[in-house]
Design an enzyme around this catalytic site. Structure first.
Site, short mmCIF file in Angstrom:
data_model
loop_
_atom_site.label_atom_id
_atom_site.label_comp_id
_atom_site.label_asym_id
_atom_site.label_seq_id
_atom_site.Cartn_x
_atom_site.Cartn_y
_atom_site.Cartn_z
N GLY A 19 13.33 -38.95 21.89
CA GLY A 19 13.79 -38.26 23.09
C GLY A 19 15.19 -37.76 22.94
N THR A 20 15.31 -36.55 22.43
CA THR A 20 16.65 -36.02 22.20
C THR A 20 16.51 -34.59 21.73
OG1 THR A 20 18.71 -36.54 21.06
CG2 THR A 20 16.73 -36.59 19.77
N THR A 21 17.63 -33.86 21.68
CA THR A 21 17.62 -32.59 20.95
C THR A 21 18.86 -32.54 20.07
OG1 THR A 21 16.73 -31.58 22.94
CG2 THR A 21 17.31 -30.11 21.14
#
Lengths: 268, 252
Positions: free
Chosen positions: A51-53
């Site tokens: 869950g990240t960019t």
């Protein structure tokens, strides 16, 4: 390999390069793949989502590394101020995606090994060497539940380069990468506007915009956009911008004043 | 009380006798010389006379550790074999983990560390060889290093090891200059000239290896060496003759 006793067939006594590697003793009955499969079969699969960019790309003036700062556990937001760019040396950085603890721990280990390399050999470690070191370290724990997707970026005597390394065992060299649950959104923006001959301002603007769009559509990404710029003189921090600020700015550009109004809330 | 039994024992005046005896073994080995030129490196060794029935080719004193690294040694051949084997593996291992060929300094340090470890462990004796390690780093600079049984290493512009190394080194000290090694021919000539100080004259008594930046090991033919030897001999004669003339003129 025992360091006592006579060497057989000229095998060196002790390894001069690995005087103190971090290695975990794994319990003998430990079998993470089987555990994960059992959970899946029971109807409650354990999803390891990143869950990240995070993104990084090479352009004529160096490398732009742009990341968000949200940490989630399922639907719960643990933090909006996580540092997802982890400096390894003055000329090398790594990004964090996947398990935050795993990334922090293994990046620290890589930093330790890279510093030792510099001291022993009197020259900076290349990006290829650092990424290979990390990839080899992680391969020893493949299948055991570590979750890391990182981009090792830096400028060495071969110029700027980015290596994508993950716990599946991938190690890929490339000019443009995005990692995390919001990566597809970031790729859309990057692939549309990326040019190698951008100016520094254009490159930074692109890095910020791509992260903003990912945070807008992906619930796993948000918080601040931290951006790093890498040249032959090393990395420099180009500032943290709240993605909400970017939202209102881009809305104003696209739709005019009407949608750009930030609600003013009076707090009692 | 004798202090040369076990390797790990110092003598009262600070000597490690086993290491010093190993250095004596090196002095018994056939001479090897190395010269670093401007963009070429040369290794020359004295070829020991072989027995009548022995095949000439099986005596190799100059070996390749990697595409860009050469080594010559003086001392116990069997010990050299072990070191060469491990150094060759390390050259490839380094390439695999770091994605770059070894630098000369790195591989010399590796070999020297290996030698040092054998001066500080039970039941082992030191390696009885000194090595001349030479070649080009990936930034295209030439280097020449020397290691000895104690595990120390230094970089040299030109050096000699083995029998009569001192004589050869003194010759090199007198005759080495940047002009003398500016081209490949000059560097090879200097190396052969230095060896001929202590080796019986003749192309078949010398083995010469040359390496240029970007190309691999090139062993010179016997005929090529013979040609250079003849040139060197001629120059020596001319020099001797002119010196005689001078002294005659003076004495008159």
């Amino acid at each position: 390999m025992s360091s006592l006793g006579f060497p057989s067939d000229g095998v060196p006594i002790g390894d001069p390069n690995n005087s103190s590697t971090t290695a975990f003793e794994i319990p003998s009955k430990h079998n993470p793949p089987a555990f994960l499969q059992a959970a899946k079969d029971a109807g409650t699969p354990i999803k390891m989502e990143k869950g990240t960019t995070t993104l990084a790309f090479v352009y004529q003036g160096g490398i732009v590394v742009s990341v968000d700062s949200r940490a989630t556990g399922g639907a719960y937001i643990f933090s909006q101020t996580v540092h997802k760019v982890l400096p390894i040396t003055e000329h090398l950085v790594g990004t964090m995606a996947g398990g935050a603890a795993d990334c922090q721990f293994w990046m620290n280990e890589l930093r330790r090994r890279a510093t030792l390399y510099e001291l022993r050999n009197g020259e900076r470690m290349s990006v290829a060497a650092a990424s290979k070191l990390l990839a080899n370290m992680l391969y020893g724990y493949k299948g055991m539940g570590l979750s890391i997707g990182t981009m090792i970026s830096g400028w060495d005597n071969k110029g700027p380069s980015i290596f994508y390394v993950d716990t599946e065992g991938h190690r890929l060299k490339g000019e443009l990468f995005s990692v995390g649950s919001g990566s597809t959104h970031a790729y859309g923006v990057l692939d549309t506007s990326y040019r190698f001959d951008m100016t520094k301002e254009e490159a930074i603007a692109l890095g910020r915009r791509a992260i903003y769009h990912a945070t807008y559509r992906d619930s796993g990404s948000g918080g601040l956009n931290n951006l790093y710029h890498i040249t032959k003189d090393g990395w420099s921090f180009e500032g943290a911008v709240d993605v909400m600020e970017m939202h209102y700015k881009y809305e104003k550009e696209q739709y005019g004043e009407s949608r750009a109004v930030k609600p003013e809330i009076e707090v009692a | 009380m004798s202090y040369d039994r076990a390797i790990t024992v110092f003598s009262p005046d600070g000597h490690l006798f086993q290491v010093e005896y190993a250095q004596e073994a090196v002095k018994k080995g056939s001479t090897a010389v190395g010269v670093r030129g401007k963009n070429v490196v040369v290794l020359g060794v004295e070829k020991k006379a072989v027995a009548k029935l022995q095949e000439d080719r099986t005596v190799r004193k100059i070996c390749q550790l990697d595409d860009h690294v050469l080594m010559a040694f003086a001392g116990l051949t069997a010990d050299a074999r072990v070191l060469i084997k491990q150094a060759r593996v390390e050259c490839q291992s380094h390439k695999l983990t770091v994605e770059d060929p070894v630098t000369l300094e790195y591989i010399t340090r590796y070999i020297a560390s290996l030698k040092q470890r054998y001066t500080q462990s039970n039941g082992r004796r030191p390696f009885g060889i000194s090595c001349l390690i030479t070649g080009f780093d990936y930034d295209k600079t030439p280097h020449l290093y020397q290691t000895d049984p104690s595990g120390t290493y230094h970089e040299w512009k030109a050096n000699a090891i083995g029998r009569n190394a001192k004589t050869v080194r003194e010759f090199l000290e007198k005759n080495y200059s940047p002009d003398n090694v500016a081209t490949e021919e000059l560097t090879v000539k200097l190396a052969i000239k230095a060896l001929l100080e202590v080796v019986q004259s003749g192309g078949k008594n010398l083995e010469v290896a040359v390496m240029k930046e970007g190309s691999g090991l090139q062993m010179l033919d016997v005929s090529e060496i013979e040609k250079i030897v003849q040139v060197v001999e001629k120059e020596k004669e001319e020099e001797a003759a002119s010196k005689k003339k001078e002294s005659k003129a003076e004495s008159k």
